[in-house]
Design an enzyme around this catalytic site. Sequence first.
Site, PDB file in Angstrom:
ATOM      1  N   ARG A  23       0.816  -1.225   0.000  1.00 48.94           N
ATOM      2  CA  ARG A  23       0.000   0.000   0.000  1.00 48.94           C
ATOM      3  C   ARG A  23       0.844   1.268   0.000  1.00 48.94           C
ATOM      4  O   ARG A  23       0.426   2.294   0.535  1.00 48.94           O
ATOM      5  CB  ARG A  23      -0.985   0.007   1.179  1.00 48.94           C
ATOM      6  CG  ARG A  23      -1.756  -1.292   1.356  1.00 48.94           C
ATOM      7  CD  ARG A  23      -2.625  -1.626   0.177  1.00 48.94           C
ATOM      8  NE  ARG A  23      -3.720  -0.718  -0.008  1.00 48.94           N
ATOM      9  CZ  ARG A  23      -4.921  -0.842   0.550  1.00 48.94           C
ATOM     10  NH1 ARG A  23      -5.174  -1.841   1.347  1.00 48.94           N
ATOM     11  NH2 ARG A  23      -5.873   0.018   0.295  1.00 48.94           N
ATOM     12  N   ARG A  27      -2.354   7.159  -0.295  1.00 45.14           N
ATOM     13  CA  ARG A  27      -2.481   7.573   1.105  1.00 45.14           C
ATOM     14  C   ARG A  27      -1.381   8.414   1.725  1.00 45.14           C
ATOM     15  O   ARG A  27      -1.624   9.564   2.043  1.00 45.14           O
ATOM     16  CB  ARG A  27      -2.793   6.373   2.020  1.00 45.14           C
ATOM     17  CG  ARG A  27      -1.953   5.165   1.906  1.00 45.14           C
ATOM     18  CD  ARG A  27      -2.424   4.121   2.929  1.00 45.14           C
ATOM     19  NE  ARG A  27      -3.869   3.864   2.897  1.00 45.14           N
ATOM     20  CZ  ARG A  27      -4.425   2.725   3.247  1.00 45.14           C
ATOM     21  NH1 ARG A  27      -3.682   1.736   3.702  1.00 45.14           N
ATOM     22  NH2 ARG A  27      -5.719   2.582   3.192  1.00 45.14           N
ATOM     23  N   ARG A  36      -5.942  13.456  -5.011  1.00 47.57           N
ATOM     24  CA  ARG A  36      -7.222  12.990  -4.453  1.00 47.57           C
ATOM     25  C   ARG A  36      -8.173  14.153  -4.179  1.00 47.57           C
ATOM     26  O   ARG A  36      -9.382  13.972  -4.086  1.00 47.57           O
ATOM     27  CB  ARG A  36      -6.990  12.174  -3.178  1.00 47.57           C
ATOM     28  CG  ARG A  36      -6.668  10.730  -3.428  1.00 47.57           C
ATOM     29  CD  ARG A  36      -7.866   9.933  -3.981  1.00 47.57           C
ATOM     30  NE  ARG A  36      -8.699   9.403  -2.896  1.00 47.57           N
ATOM     31  CZ  ARG A  36      -9.950   9.751  -2.688  1.00 47.57           C
ATOM     32  NH1 ARG A  36     -10.536  10.637  -3.452  1.00 47.57           N
ATOM     33  NH2 ARG A  36     -10.620   9.218  -1.693  1.00 47.57           N
ATOM     34  N   ASP A  72      -6.779  -1.955  -7.465  1.00 51.11           N
ATOM     35  CA  ASP A  72      -7.347  -2.543  -6.257  1.00 51.11           C
ATOM     36  C   ASP A  72      -7.694  -4.002  -6.527  1.00 51.11           C
ATOM     37  O   ASP A  72      -7.940  -4.374  -7.670  1.00 51.11           O
ATOM     38  CB  ASP A  72      -8.601  -1.789  -5.809  1.00 51.11           C
ATOM     39  CG  ASP A  72      -8.930  -2.109  -4.368  1.00 51.11           C
ATOM     40  OD1 ASP A  72      -8.323  -1.510  -3.468  1.00 51.11           O
ATOM     41  OD2 ASP A  72      -9.765  -3.011  -4.130  1.00 51.11           O
ATOM     42  N   TYR A 147     -15.385 -10.477   0.165  1.00 46.19           N
ATOM     43  CA  TYR A 147     -15.998  -9.184  -0.190  1.00 46.19           C
ATOM     44  C   TYR A 147     -17.229  -9.365  -1.075  1.00 46.19           C
ATOM     45  O   TYR A 147     -18.233  -8.677  -0.915  1.00 46.19           O
ATOM     46  CB  TYR A 147     -14.983  -8.293  -0.916  1.00 46.19           C
ATOM     47  CG  TYR A 147     -14.146  -7.460   0.026  1.00 46.19           C
ATOM     48  CD1 TYR A 147     -14.664  -6.309   0.617  1.00 46.19           C
ATOM     49  CD2 TYR A 147     -12.841  -7.823   0.338  1.00 46.19           C
ATOM     50  CE1 TYR A 147     -13.900  -5.546   1.490  1.00 46.19           C
ATOM     51  CE2 TYR A 147     -12.071  -7.060   1.207  1.00 46.19           C
ATOM     52  CZ  TYR A 147     -12.609  -5.925   1.775  1.00 46.19           C
ATOM     53  OH  TYR A 147     -11.863  -5.165   2.641  1.00 46.19           O
TER      54      TYR A 147
HETATM   55  O1  CP3 Z   1      -0.083  -1.454  -2.486  1.00 50.36           O
HETATM   56  C1  CP3 Z   1      -0.260  -0.461  -3.209  1.00 50.36           C
HETATM   57  O2  CP3 Z   1       0.235   0.630  -2.924  1.00 50.36           O
HETATM   58  C2  CP3 Z   1      -0.996  -0.612  -4.536  1.00 50.36           C
HETATM   59  C3  CP3 Z   1      -2.382  -0.383  -4.560  1.00 50.36           C
HETATM   60  C4  CP3 Z   1      -3.380  -1.205  -3.743  1.00 50.36           C
HETATM   61  C5  CP3 Z   1      -4.607  -0.646  -3.304  1.00 50.36           C
HETATM   62  N1  CP3 Z   1      -5.358  -1.647  -2.760  1.00 50.36           N
HETATM   63  C6  CP3 Z   1      -4.991   0.767  -3.471  1.00 50.36           C
HETATM   64  C7  CP3 Z   1      -6.071   1.344  -2.636  1.00 50.36           C
HETATM   65  C8  CP3 Z   1      -3.382  -2.554  -3.365  1.00 50.36           C
HETATM   66  C9  CP3 Z   1      -2.289  -3.604  -3.549  1.00 50.36           C
HETATM   67  C10 CP3 Z   1      -4.647  -2.823  -2.743  1.00 50.36           C
HETATM   68  C11 CP3 Z   1      -5.032  -4.154  -2.243  1.00 50.36           C
HETATM   69  C12 CP3 Z   1      -6.244  -4.307  -1.447  1.00 50.36           C
HETATM   70  N2  CP3 Z   1      -7.439  -3.620  -1.570  1.00 50.36           N
HETATM   71  C13 CP3 Z   1      -6.424  -5.297  -0.431  1.00 50.36           C
HETATM   72  C14 CP3 Z   1      -5.408  -6.330  -0.035  1.00 50.36           C
HETATM   73  C15 CP3 Z   1      -4.288  -5.807   0.758  1.00 50.36           C
HETATM   74  C16 CP3 Z   1      -4.644  -5.252   2.102  1.00 50.36           C
HETATM   75  O3  CP3 Z   1      -4.299  -4.100   2.363  1.00 50.36           O
HETATM   76  O4  CP3 Z   1      -5.198  -5.982   2.915  1.00 50.36           O
HETATM   77  C17 CP3 Z   1      -7.730  -5.146   0.082  1.00 50.36           C
HETATM   78  C18 CP3 Z   1      -8.367  -5.971   1.183  1.00 50.36           C
HETATM   79  C19 CP3 Z   1      -8.363  -4.094  -0.661  1.00 50.36           C
HETATM   80  C20 CP3 Z   1      -9.753  -3.584  -0.545  1.00 50.36           C
HETATM   81  C21 CP3 Z   1      -9.784  -2.146  -0.218  1.00 50.36           C
HETATM   82  N3  CP3 Z   1      -9.581  -1.120  -1.131  1.00 50.36           N
HETATM   83  C22 CP3 Z   1     -10.074  -1.530   1.037  1.00 50.36           C
HETATM   84  C23 CP3 Z   1     -10.366  -2.300   2.296  1.00 50.36           C
HETATM   85  C24 CP3 Z   1     -10.023  -0.125   0.856  1.00 50.36           C
HETATM   86  C25 CP3 Z   1     -10.395   0.982   1.820  1.00 50.36           C
HETATM   87  C26 CP3 Z   1      -9.555   1.115   2.961  1.00 50.36           C
HETATM   88  C27 CP3 Z   1      -8.124   1.385   2.600  1.00 50.36           C
HETATM   89  O5  CP3 Z   1      -7.334   0.475   2.794  1.00 50.36           O
HETATM   90  O6  CP3 Z   1      -7.831   2.485   2.121  1.00 50.36           O
HETATM   91  C28 CP3 Z   1      -9.667   0.114  -0.500  1.00 50.36           C
HETATM   92  C29 CP3 Z   1      -9.432   1.424  -1.138  1.00 50.36           C
HETATM   93  C30 CP3 Z   1      -8.043   1.674  -1.597  1.00 50.36           C
HETATM   94  N4  CP3 Z   1      -7.283   0.773  -2.323  1.00 50.36           N
HETATM   95  C31 CP3 Z   1      -7.285   2.871  -1.425  1.00 50.36           C
HETATM   96  C32 CP3 Z   1      -6.054   2.670  -2.084  1.00 50.36           C
HETATM   97  C33 CP3 Z   1      -4.927   3.666  -2.252  1.00 50.36           C
HETATM   98  C34 CP3 Z   1      -7.757   4.121  -0.701  1.00 50.36           C
HETATM   99  C35 CP3 Z   1      -8.409   5.045  -1.672  1.00 50.36           C
HETATM  100  C36 CP3 Z   1      -8.411   6.479  -1.244  1.00 50.36           C
HETATM  101  O7  CP3 Z   1      -9.324   6.829  -0.482  1.00 50.36           O
HETATM  102  O8  CP3 Z   1      -7.546   7.208  -1.706  1.00 50.36           O
END
Ligand code: CP3
Length: 344
Positions: A23, A27, A36, A72, A147
């Site tokens: 991640r 963020r 954003r 994602d 999910y």
């Molecule tokens: O790792 C990275 O930097 C690459 C991008 C990436 C995102 N999501 C971007 C994202 C990756 C590899 C993921 C994987 C992901 N997404 C997982 C598995 C890994 C983990 O962290 O457990 C899961 C369960 C998700 C599902 C998901 N997407 C959630 C639970 C959320 C909201 C909460 C959160 O973690 O921010 C997202 C949204 C998301 N995916 C954001 C990002 C940058 C946040 C979006 C924002 O508000 O800017």
Amino acid sequence: MSNVFTDTIKGIYHERPPVWFMRQAGRIIPEYQLLRGKYSFHELMYNPELAAEVTLQPVHRLGVDAAILFSDILVIPEAMGMKLEFTNHGPRFETPLNEVRDPAALLDANPEKLRHVYDAIDATMASIPADIPLIGFCGAPLTTLMYMVQGVSYNHQFPDAVNMVYRDVETTDYLLESITKLSIEYALQQVKHGISAFQLFDTYAGLLPYALYNEKILPYVRRILHAVQKTGIPVIFFPKGLGTGLRVLKNETFDFVGVDWQMSIEDANEMVGPNMGVQGNLDPRILTTDKDTIRKALEKYVSFGMKEQKWIFNLGHGVLPNTPFENAKFVVEWIKNVDWRNGL
Ligand code: CP3
């Protein structure tokens, strides 16, 4: 192209471990926050140029050794026809499969809906520094299923989805099979478009007893990772929360296993055996503290890093949203500057 990340994953020794963060894109990067302000997460993800820009921000700003594609894991259910919304509380599916009588009738996999990801890879490859590898990824079948069935994560719990896994074997198998098929196609396309390594995120591997995980879930994981390995690309498997179940991975041929922060890196390394490398596993909450606390936590890795060459430094889960940018940068610089031959 070779760098410390790609070499380590192939077993070529460098003087230090590679470093990147799960991640890392998004963020915590100030420039991401600016973007954003103008675009939604969905808009950024679906615009190849912007997705490429966000993918490379951590490389330029943090100095990590690898980029991970900005996308994602939930694009797979989206491509299967499920309507997805990213709310302030996280992702939410409009119609969770738990609420429909015949999930198969609702789903209609359309691989074309993943085109934006391949376009984002192309755009990234056009501007990525020559020595930086791009990591592709997808969600593992169990995590994706959780999910899809629950529609949302209730504080990391998916009670109705787990209930379905126990109760309705036929639907569970059907869904895992559909997710796996599309994920293989998706992963192979990512390889075609130029990724250098592939990580499978099984964030919710720990939701099932590991005997059940081993019997029912691991065969699907194997199919995806073996398909990628056949193309010559190394794979990293991240089964968060598997605990001592990591032992079952000893007989697998995955290149690296991602270790969560609950486990000690030494124990995990022993459990997966000498053939598999380990990636991890600093507790991401430590990055929200201060530099002295972080330094003390990092020093605990030195004895491990001095003797273990199949190790990629990472966190034990994704970077938390409240992580100060300076702390993340401090970790990258610290890892790069330690004398991993003689210690500190
Ligand atoms: O790792 C990275 O930097 C690459 C991008 C990436 C995102 N999501 C971007 C994202 C990756 C590899 C993921 C994987 C992901 N997404 C997982 C598995 C890994 C983990 O962290 O457990 C899961 C369960 C998700 C599902 C998901 N997407 C959630 C639970 C959320 C909201 C909460 C959160 O973690 O921010 C997202 C949204 C998301 N995916 C954001 C990002 C940058 C946040 C979006 C924002 O508000 O800017």
